[in-house]
Design a protein around this motif. Sequence first.
Motif: not given
Length: 110
Positions: A58-61, A67-70, A76-83, A89-93
């Motif tokens: 409905d609203d991506l933002e 999601m950021a609050a979970t 997950w983002q901590a593990q994905m950032t280096d990919f 250095g920001r989270p992929p999402d």
Amino acid sequence: MNRYCFCLQVKPDRLDEYVERHRDVWPDMQAALRDSGWHNYSLFLRDDGLLIGYVEADDLEAAQQAMAATEVNERWQAQMTDFFTGIDGRPPDESFLLLREIFHLTPAKD
């Protein structure tokens, strides 16, 4: 429901591992995505590392903020950032380059 398409760049030397990580996305991560308003979410990966994502929300933002609050997203983002390249250095999402939709085939009316 709005449709969103985004791209990111996976490091070419990490492609196989990135694919492997997505073969078994944690059940609690999948539940958090659904609960946060992500629908019909897909990722597509080109051989050179171009990652295209598609999601309906409905609203991506608002869905991203939820999601950021979970806690699971934080892990997950901590593990994905280096990919990824080009995310500084920001989270992929938080680094999606959103693409503008220019055509959508609507269902035929009977």
